[in-house]
Design a protein around this motif. Structure first.
Motif, mmCIF file in Angstrom:
data_model
loop_
_atom_site.group_PDB
_atom_site.id
_atom_site.type_symbol
_atom_site.label_atom_id
_atom_site.label_comp_id
_atom_site.label_asym_id
_atom_site.label_seq_id
_atom_site.Cartn_x
_atom_site.Cartn_y
_atom_site.Cartn_z
ATOM 1 N N ALA A 64 0.936 -1.123 -0.034
ATOM 2 C CA ALA A 64 0.029 -0.073 -0.055
ATOM 3 C C ALA A 64 0.765 1.105 0.028
ATOM 4 O O ALA A 64 1.495 1.743 1.220
ATOM 5 C CB ALA A 64 -0.813 -0.074 1.297
ATOM 6 N N LYS A 66 0.262 4.296 -0.062
ATOM 7 C CA LYS A 66 0.042 5.402 0.948
ATOM 8 C C LYS A 66 0.777 5.348 2.378
ATOM 9 O O LYS A 66 0.751 6.467 3.027
ATOM 10 C CB LYS A 66 -1.607 5.122 1.227
ATOM 11 N N ASP A 85 -0.329 -1.031 -4.461
ATOM 12 C CA ASP A 85 -1.516 -0.373 -4.483
ATOM 13 C C ASP A 85 -1.490 1.059 -4.401
ATOM 14 O O ASP A 85 -0.949 1.474 -3.663
ATOM 15 C CB ASP A 85 -2.356 -1.069 -3.273
ATOM 16 N N HIS A 108 -6.699 2.190 -6.609
ATOM 17 C CA HIS A 108 -7.726 2.276 -5.823
ATOM 18 C C HIS A 108 -8.269 3.828 -5.524
ATOM 19 O O HIS A 108 -7.737 4.807 -6.245
ATOM 20 C CB HIS A 108 -7.275 2.107 -4.267
ATOM 21 N N ILE A 168 -9.798 4.883 11.238
ATOM 22 C CA ILE A 168 -9.081 4.093 10.504
ATOM 23 C C ILE A 168 -9.766 2.690 10.305
ATOM 24 O O ILE A 168 -9.124 1.780 9.628
ATOM 25 C CB ILE A 168 -7.471 3.902 10.781
ATOM 26 N N HIS A 205 -13.133 -7.104 -3.666
ATOM 27 C CA HIS A 205 -12.070 -6.520 -2.788
ATOM 28 C C HIS A 205 -12.533 -6.194 -1.647
ATOM 29 O O HIS A 205 -13.771 -5.335 -1.531
ATOM 30 C CB HIS A 205 -11.316 -5.101 -3.562
ATOM 31 N N GLY A 209 -9.941 -2.180 7.696
ATOM 32 C CA GLY A 209 -9.305 -1.126 8.552
ATOM 33 C C GLY A 209 -7.851 -1.254 8.852
ATOM 34 O O GLY A 209 -7.405 -2.129 7.710
ATOM 35 N N SER A 210 -7.259 -0.528 9.412
ATOM 36 C CA SER A 210 -5.875 -0.548 9.826
ATOM 37 C C SER A 210 -5.743 -0.922 10.993
ATOM 38 O O SER A 210 -6.191 -0.471 12.083
ATOM 39 C CB SER A 210 -5.465 0.701 9.208
ATOM 40 N N GLN A 211 -4.119 -1.454 11.559
ATOM 41 C CA GLN A 211 -3.852 -1.803 12.708
ATOM 42 C C GLN A 211 -4.670 -2.497 13.762
ATOM 43 O O GLN A 211 -5.097 -2.215 14.456
ATOM 44 C CB GLN A 211 -3.625 -0.138 13.421
ATOM 45 N N GLY A 248 -4.050 -3.864 6.681
ATOM 46 C CA GLY A 248 -4.494 -3.691 7.905
ATOM 47 C C GLY A 248 -3.655 -4.465 9.188
ATOM 48 O O GLY A 248 -4.232 -4.193 9.869
ATOM 49 N N PHE A 249 -2.783 -5.131 8.752
ATOM 50 C CA PHE A 249 -2.002 -5.934 9.607
ATOM 51 C C PHE A 249 -1.178 -5.104 10.700
ATOM 52 O O PHE A 249 -0.551 -4.198 10.223
ATOM 53 C CB PHE A 249 -1.327 -7.032 9.005
ATOM 54 N N GLU A 290 -2.936 -6.543 0.667
ATOM 55 C CA GLU A 290 -2.450 -5.085 0.531
ATOM 56 C C GLU A 290 -1.873 -4.603 1.539
ATOM 57 O O GLU A 290 -2.150 -3.624 2.124
ATOM 58 C CB GLU A 290 -3.536 -4.193 -0.064
ATOM 59 N N GLY A 292 0.499 -2.281 4.289
ATOM 60 C CA GLY A 292 1.395 -1.277 3.777
ATOM 61 C C GLY A 292 2.197 -0.974 5.131
ATOM 62 O O GLY A 292 3.445 -1.288 5.303
ATOM 63 N N ARG A 293 1.456 -0.578 6.404
ATOM 64 C CA ARG A 293 1.864 -0.507 7.614
ATOM 65 C C ARG A 293 2.907 -1.522 8.197
ATOM 66 O O ARG A 293 3.875 -1.496 8.621
ATOM 67 C CB ARG A 293 0.914 -0.074 8.752
ATOM 68 N N ARG A 334 0.236 11.685 13.714
ATOM 69 C CA ARG A 334 -0.791 10.488 14.319
ATOM 70 C C ARG A 334 -1.179 10.511 15.451
ATOM 71 O O ARG A 334 -2.288 9.965 15.933
ATOM 72 C CB ARG A 334 0.097 9.215 13.928
ATOM 73 N N TYR A 338 -5.043 10.158 15.867
ATOM 74 C CA TYR A 338 -5.639 8.843 16.253
ATOM 75 C C TYR A 338 -5.225 8.752 17.753
ATOM 76 O O TYR A 338 -5.436 7.535 18.000
ATOM 77 C CB TYR A 338 -5.036 7.976 15.159
HETATM 78 N N1 LLP Z 1 -5.599 -1.104 1.067
HETATM 79 C C1 LLP Z 1 -6.570 -0.141 0.956
HETATM 80 C C2 LLP Z 1 -7.713 -0.210 0.107
HETATM 81 C C3 LLP Z 1 -6.280 0.939 1.989
HETATM 82 O O1 LLP Z 1 -7.309 2.107 2.298
HETATM 83 C C4 LLP Z 1 -5.341 0.715 3.092
HETATM 84 C C5 LLP Z 1 -5.111 1.826 3.836
HETATM 85 C C6 LLP Z 1 -4.539 -0.184 2.915
HETATM 86 C C7 LLP Z 1 -4.417 -1.417 1.977
HETATM 87 C C8 LLP Z 1 -2.934 -0.345 3.869
HETATM 88 O O2 LLP Z 1 -3.613 -0.464 5.045
HETATM 89 P P1 LLP Z 1 -2.273 -0.724 6.294
HETATM 90 O O3 LLP Z 1 -1.928 -2.275 5.735
HETATM 91 O O4 LLP Z 1 -1.341 0.213 5.866
HETATM 92 O O5 LLP Z 1 -3.026 -0.996 7.344
HETATM 93 N N2 LLP Z 1 -3.175 7.017 8.244
HETATM 94 C C9 LLP Z 1 -3.698 5.903 8.870
HETATM 95 C C10 LLP Z 1 -4.106 4.469 8.274
HETATM 96 C C11 LLP Z 1 -5.078 4.828 7.078
HETATM 97 C C12 LLP Z 1 -5.085 3.517 6.100
HETATM 98 C C13 LLP Z 1 -5.886 3.605 5.086
HETATM 99 N N3 LLP Z 1 -6.043 2.708 4.099
HETATM 100 C C14 LLP Z 1 -2.858 5.823 10.367
HETATM 101 O O6 LLP Z 1 -1.863 6.394 10.206
HETATM 102 O O7 LLP Z 1 -3.087 4.817 10.906
#
Ligand code: LLP
Length: 438
Positions: A64, A66, A85, A108, A168, A205, A209-211, A248-249, A290, A292-293, A334, A338
């Motif tokens: 991800a 982002k 992504d 996305h 999130i 798809h 959520g995240s975290q 989201g992991f 996907e 990211g974090r 953050r 959050y």
């Molecule tokens: N895929 C999609 C469609 C998403 O919207 C996101 C995150 C991910 C994958 C990746 O999620 P991750 O694996 O990173 O949790 N700014 C917030 C987190 C927002 C996440 C938005 N979408 C924070 O700092 O906690």
């Protein structure tokens, strides 16, 4: 919390053999330092574990963007061979600049512009994840214009309250994202896509959520999405080949947290897909994720320098030490957004002084400019000390701002005793570059 090549041996911090004091001297503060080897191995671990569990049905790990992206990291991704992504034209540009094959890019976004859609279609991205009925028409128009049949997925909201911060959490019903399965919106989207021969619906798809810790939320989502795929098979007499369960992991930010490792969750995800396919009598789809974090978060720390230390007497007569560093909410939003928790250490020396209740704050002109609300720090902390906050790789630099006209910090990649700039520090000329003088 610390990446695999970070060491706190002897009470001082080093990364891949380089002491924090040397990193600060060479690159200045505040700066983000990324452990390249840790990044690569976390990305590979996700890829390997997906392959191990799903074999021929393993899809792609779409990192991800982002969470953090720059051209060098996009090059590492291309080199490792995973996908990405992206959710804006900007992220798409960086992915392409880094040489990632469009066949490994997923687009996305809940409000992609027509220009973003056209660019994605023209470069030939693997799929566009559709988020609204308007977008079905827009992607179909772009596909017609470019004379292609565009692969699309539908972003579904499976109605799950994942246990994370409300801002999130993304897959309960009352959100801007996707099409709700429960309300029938998702089925209406399927029917709308089927009216366009320029669109090929390859799968569904969700991103819940995240975290998030544990695999339960992903397991419930899997059952609901596979159930939806079965409904599609019944109506259209063919099966959707792909399932993308998002990211989201969770990762560790403070002592006591445990970072989710791919090996911890992949078997449960595999079991959930297998069980759901049995239940609904479907063939096993190609499964993608996907994260990211979880890939980048643990691989970076931020290094600051302390500028001032101030003791404030609270109503109950306890004393709180405010430790101000040379960054703040502009490089780590953050905590303010959050209530996120972080930890910190003095990076360049070992202190034997007793600890005291402290608050780590930045240099911005507002009270909410807090990096760590409450932390016990050595009472001899003083201007000139270096402070490192671990696990700032995800949504740190990527959400950085120029609030108070503070230049954004650089990102330095460190590997095998060598450090190099991969995103340079902004300077005042950068800050003025967009202004038009009257
Ligand atoms: N895929 C999609 C469609 C998403 O919207 C996101 C995150 C991910 C994958 C990746 O999620 P991750 O694996 O990173 O949790 N700014 C917030 C987190 C927002 C996440 C938005 N979408 C924070 O700092 O906690």
């Amino acid at each position: 919390m610390w990446s695999k090549n970070a060491s706190l041996a002897g009470g001082t911090l080093s990364l891949a053999g380089i002491p924090a004091s040397q990193l600060a001297k060479e690159f200045g503060t505040p700066s983000f330092f990324i452990d390249e080897d840790a990044y690569r191995s976390r990305a590979l671990a996700w890829n390997n574990e997906l392959q191990n569990q799903f074999g021929p049905q393993a899809g792609t790990i779409y990192y991800a963007a982002k969470s953090f992206i720059c051209t060098a990291v996009a090059q590492w991704i291309a080199d490792i061979g995973i996908g990405i992504d992206v959710c804006t034209g900007g992220e798409l540009s960086v992915a392409l600049a880094g040489g990632i094959s469009p066949s490994k890019i997923e687009l996305h976004g809940n409000n992609k512009s027509v220009a973003e859609i056209n660019r994605a279609v023209s470069v030939g991205v693997k799929s566009i994840v559709i988020d609204s009925l308007f977008e079905i028409e827009r992607v179909a128009t772009a596909a017609k214009k470019h004379g292609v049949r565009q692969s699309v997925m539908l972003r579904l909201t499976p109605g799950i309250e994942a246990h994370t911060h409300e801002k999130i959490s993304t897959a309960h019903e009352d959100v801007k994202f996707g099409f709700s399965i429960a309300s029938g919106a998702a089925w209406a989207a399927v029917e709308a896509v089927s009216k366009h021969s320029e669109l090929e619906l390859i799968g569904v798809h969700c991103h819940i959520g995240s975290q998030i810790f544990g695999s339960e939320a992903h397991e419930i989502a899997t059952d609901r999405l596979v159930g939806f795929m079965a409904k599609y098979r019944d109506a259209y007499k063919k099966e959707l080949p792909e399932l993308d369960l998002g990211g989201g992991f969770g990762i560790a930010y403070v002592a006591g947290d445990v970072t989710v490792e791919p090996i911890d969750v992949m078997p449960a995800i595999h079991r959930a897909v297998t069980d759901a396919c049995k239940k609904y009598n479907l063939a096993m789809p190609i499964v993608s994720l996907e994260p990211g974090r979880n890939i980048v978060g643990p691989t970076m720390f931020t290094l600051y320098e302390v500028g001032t230390v101030k003791q404030v007497v609270l109503d109950d007569k306890t004393i709180r030490t405010y430790v101000s560093v040379d960054g703040g909410m502009s490089d780590n939003a953050r905590t303010a957004l959050y209530d996120a928790e972080y930890t910190a250490v003095i990076a360049q020396r070992q202190s034997k002084a007793p600890t005291t209740l402290s608050r780590l704050v930045g240099k911005h002109c507002e009270t909410g400019d807090i990096i760590i609300q409450n932390i016990q720090l050595p009472s001899d902390i003083a201007p000139g000390d270096l402070i490192a906050t671990p696990a700032t790789g995800a949504y740190g630099r990527s959400m950085a701002s120029n609030y108070n006209h503070v230049p954004k910090p650089p990102v330095i990649a460190v590997k095998d005793g060598k450090a190099r700039v991969i995103v340079r520090r902004e300077n005042e000329a950068d800050l003025l570059a967009l202004d038009v003088k009257e």
